[in-house]
Design a protein around this motif. Structure first.
Motif, PDB file in Angstrom:
ATOM      1  N   ILE A  96     -66.012 -24.525 -36.825  1.00 42.37           N
ATOM      2  CA  ILE A  96     -67.235 -24.507 -37.642  1.00 42.37           C
ATOM      3  C   ILE A  96     -68.425 -24.979 -36.821  1.00 42.37           C
ATOM      4  O   ILE A  96     -69.506 -24.386 -36.858  1.00 42.37           O
ATOM      5  CB  ILE A  96     -67.047 -25.363 -38.912  1.00 42.37           C
ATOM      6  N   TYR A  97     -68.221 -26.037 -36.069  1.00 41.30           N
ATOM      7  CA  TYR A  97     -69.277 -26.599 -35.213  1.00 41.30           C
ATOM      8  C   TYR A  97     -69.743 -25.568 -34.183  1.00 41.30           C
ATOM      9  O   TYR A  97     -70.949 -25.387 -33.981  1.00 41.30           O
ATOM     10  CB  TYR A  97     -68.757 -27.861 -34.532  1.00 41.30           C
ATOM     11  N   ALA A  98     -68.800 -24.890 -33.545  1.00 43.73           N
ATOM     12  CA  ALA A  98     -69.147 -23.895 -32.534  1.00 43.73           C
ATOM     13  C   ALA A  98     -69.953 -22.751 -33.143  1.00 43.73           C
ATOM     14  O   ALA A  98     -70.964 -22.314 -32.570  1.00 43.73           O
ATOM     15  CB  ALA A  98     -67.879 -23.358 -31.870  1.00 43.73           C
ATOM     16  N   VAL A  99     -69.548 -22.280 -34.306  1.00 41.42           N
ATOM     17  CA  VAL A  99     -70.269 -21.185 -34.975  1.00 41.42           C
ATOM     18  C   VAL A  99     -71.688 -21.631 -35.342  1.00 41.42           C
ATOM     19  O   VAL A  99     -72.657 -20.911 -35.097  1.00 41.42           O
ATOM     20  CB  VAL A  99     -69.497 -20.690 -36.217  1.00 41.42           C
ATOM     21  N   LEU A 100     -71.802 -22.825 -35.902  1.00 38.43           N
ATOM     22  CA  LEU A 100     -73.130 -23.333 -36.261  1.00 38.43           C
ATOM     23  C   LEU A 100     -74.024 -23.484 -35.032  1.00 38.43           C
ATOM     24  O   LEU A 100     -75.220 -23.166 -35.081  1.00 38.43           O
ATOM     25  CB  LEU A 100     -73.016 -24.672 -36.982  1.00 38.43           C
ATOM     26  N   ALA A 101     -73.462 -23.955 -33.935  1.00 43.49           N
ATOM     27  CA  ALA A 101     -74.252 -24.137 -32.710  1.00 43.49           C
ATOM     28  C   ALA A 101     -74.755 -22.802 -32.168  1.00 43.49           C
ATOM     29  O   ALA A 101     -75.919 -22.685 -31.762  1.00 43.49           O
ATOM     30  CB  ALA A 101     -73.428 -24.870 -31.659  1.00 43.49           C
ATOM     31  N   VAL A 102     -73.907 -21.784 -32.183  1.00 46.13           N
ATOM     32  CA  VAL A 102     -74.307 -20.468 -31.683  1.00 46.13           C
ATOM     33  C   VAL A 102     -75.363 -19.841 -32.593  1.00 46.13           C
ATOM     34  O   VAL A 102     -76.376 -19.324 -32.114  1.00 46.13           O
ATOM     35  CB  VAL A 102     -73.081 -19.542 -31.537  1.00 46.13           C
ATOM     36  N   VAL A 103     -75.138 -19.903 -33.893  1.00 48.33           N
ATOM     37  CA  VAL A 103     -76.102 -19.335 -34.837  1.00 48.33           C
ATOM     38  C   VAL A 103     -77.439 -20.074 -34.739  1.00 48.33           C
ATOM     39  O   VAL A 103     -78.512 -19.451 -34.709  1.00 48.33           O
ATOM     40  CB  VAL A 103     -75.554 -19.374 -36.281  1.00 48.33           C
ATOM     41  N   ASN A 104     -77.380 -21.387 -34.652  1.00 45.87           N
ATOM     42  CA  ASN A 104     -78.598 -22.188 -34.532  1.00 45.87           C
ATOM     43  C   ASN A 104     -79.367 -21.810 -33.268  1.00 45.87           C
ATOM     44  O   ASN A 104     -80.579 -21.643 -33.304  1.00 45.87           O
ATOM     45  CB  ASN A 104     -78.244 -23.679 -34.534  1.00 45.87           C
ATOM     46  N   ARG A 105     -78.671 -21.668 -32.147  1.00 47.32           N
ATOM     47  CA  ARG A 105     -79.334 -21.307 -30.893  1.00 47.32           C
ATOM     48  C   ARG A 105     -79.962 -19.918 -30.988  1.00 47.32           C
ATOM     49  O   ARG A 105     -81.082 -19.697 -30.536  1.00 47.32           O
ATOM     50  CB  ARG A 105     -78.331 -21.375 -29.747  1.00 47.32           C
ATOM     51  N   PHE A 106     -79.251 -18.983 -31.606  1.00 46.02           N
ATOM     52  CA  PHE A 106     -79.794 -17.646 -31.782  1.00 46.02           C
ATOM     53  C   PHE A 106     -81.093 -17.692 -32.590  1.00 46.02           C
ATOM     54  O   PHE A 106     -82.084 -17.046 -32.231  1.00 46.02           O
ATOM     55  CB  PHE A 106     -78.767 -16.737 -32.477  1.00 46.02           C
ATOM     56  N   ILE A 107     -81.096 -18.456 -33.662  1.00 47.59           N
ATOM     57  CA  ILE A 107     -82.295 -18.558 -34.503  1.00 47.59           C
ATOM     58  C   ILE A 107     -83.438 -19.224 -33.731  1.00 47.59           C
ATOM     59  O   ILE A 107     -84.594 -18.804 -33.834  1.00 47.59           O
ATOM     60  CB  ILE A 107     -81.983 -19.304 -35.814  1.00 47.59           C
ATOM     61  N   ILE A 108     -83.125 -20.253 -32.958  1.00 42.90           N
ATOM     62  CA  ILE A 108     -84.160 -20.907 -32.149  1.00 42.90           C
ATOM     63  C   ILE A 108     -84.795 -19.899 -31.193  1.00 42.90           C
ATOM     64  O   ILE A 108     -86.019 -19.869 -31.031  1.00 42.90           O
ATOM     65  CB  ILE A 108     -83.577 -22.114 -31.382  1.00 42.90           C
ATOM     66  N   LEU A 109     -83.987 -19.071 -30.571  1.00 43.97           N
ATOM     67  CA  LEU A 109     -84.524 -18.051 -29.668  1.00 43.97           C
ATOM     68  C   LEU A 109     -85.321 -17.006 -30.437  1.00 43.97           C
ATOM     69  O   LEU A 109     -86.407 -16.606 -30.006  1.00 43.97           O
ATOM     70  CB  LEU A 109     -83.389 -17.382 -28.893  1.00 43.97           C
ATOM     71  N   LYS A 110     -84.792 -16.567 -31.563  1.00 45.10           N
ATOM     72  CA  LYS A 110     -85.452 -15.526 -32.357  1.00 45.10           C
ATOM     73  C   LYS A 110     -86.824 -15.987 -32.859  1.00 45.10           C
ATOM     74  O   LYS A 110     -87.785 -15.231 -32.830  1.00 45.10           O
ATOM     75  CB  LYS A 110     -84.541 -15.147 -33.536  1.00 45.10           C
ATOM     76  N   TRP A 111     -86.886 -17.234 -33.326  1.00 45.50           N
ATOM     77  CA  TRP A 111     -88.140 -17.763 -33.860  1.00 45.50           C
ATOM     78  C   TRP A 111     -88.993 -18.460 -32.808  1.00 45.50           C
ATOM     79  O   TRP A 111     -90.018 -19.041 -33.129  1.00 45.50           O
ATOM     80  CB  TRP A 111     -87.857 -18.728 -35.016  1.00 45.50           C
ATOM     81  N   LYS A 112     -88.551 -18.418 -31.550  1.00 49.33           N
ATOM     82  CA  LYS A 112     -89.291 -19.027 -30.433  1.00 49.33           C
ATOM     83  C   LYS A 112     -89.642 -20.493 -30.728  1.00 49.33           C
ATOM     84  O   LYS A 112     -90.792 -20.908 -30.599  1.00 49.33           O
ATOM     85  CB  LYS A 112     -90.523 -18.223 -30.108  1.00 49.33           C
ATOM     86  N   GLN A 113     -88.628 -21.269 -31.087  1.00 45.80           N
ATOM     87  CA  GLN A 113     -88.836 -22.664 -31.463  1.00 45.80           C
ATOM     88  C   GLN A 113     -88.735 -23.631 -30.298  1.00 45.80           C
ATOM     89  O   GLN A 113     -88.942 -24.820 -30.494  1.00 45.80           O
ATOM     90  CB  GLN A 113     -87.845 -23.072 -32.556  1.00 45.80           C
ATOM     91  N   GLN A 114     -88.397 -23.171 -29.097  1.00 47.49           N
ATOM     92  CA  GLN A 114     -88.236 -24.097 -27.996  1.00 47.49           C
ATOM     93  C   GLN A 114     -89.329 -24.001 -26.962  1.00 47.49           C
ATOM     94  O   GLN A 114     -89.433 -24.836 -26.079  1.00 47.49           O
ATOM     95  CB  GLN A 114     -86.862 -23.925 -27.329  1.00 47.49           C
ATOM     96  N   GLY A 115     -90.151 -22.999 -27.019  1.00 49.45           N
ATOM     97  CA  GLY A 115     -91.263 -22.906 -26.090  1.00 49.45           C
ATOM     98  C   GLY A 115     -90.940 -22.186 -24.791  1.00 49.45           C
ATOM     99  O   GLY A 115     -91.686 -22.303 -23.833  1.00 49.45           O
TER     100      GLY A 115
END
Length: 118
Positions: A96-115
């Motif tokens: 569950i943790y691994a899936v959440l981490a991958v999905v979270n990272r994808f969303i961060i990239l998609k929404w350009k949340q890291q700069g």
């Protein structure tokens, strides 16, 4: 609405980071190598991970590296957390943790949340 989702995504990111540190600490404190090594690993691994995270991955990282390097280092840290959970017997939580981490990272990239430019 989208701003609320972005905030929630960043909150999830923070929680995932804390869980990463916890997994390293928990595994280190429960490894069967004697009390001294348990203390060294239980405290040393999370500190090392936090230093690496602060240097390369955090939004205010002191060492700026290309995005692929950030993703590589991040993948190693999250994989270590997953392996620590699996080794500690928390297999379902690890998945569950691994899936959440991958999905979270994808969303961060998609929404350009890291700069970073993607």
């Amino acid at each position: 609405m989208i701003d609320t989702l972005k905030i929630l995504n960043l909150l999830l990111r923070f929680i995932l980071e804390l869980i990463l540190l916890f997994s390293l600490c928990y595994w280190g404190l429960h490894v069967q190598s004697g009390v001294f090594m348990q203390i060294v690993l239980g405290l040393g691994l999370p500190i090392l991970a936090a230093v690496v995270w602060g240097l390369f991955i955090s939004p205010k990282a002191s060492v700026r590296v290309p995005l692929f390097v950030v993703l590589f280092i991040e993948a190693i840290l999250f994989a270590a957390a997953v392996l620590c959970f699996i080794s500690s017997g928390f297999v379902t939580f690890a998945v569950i943790y691994a899936v959440l981490a991958v999905v979270n990272r994808f969303i961060i990239l998609k929404w350009k949340q890291q700069g970073f430019d993607t």
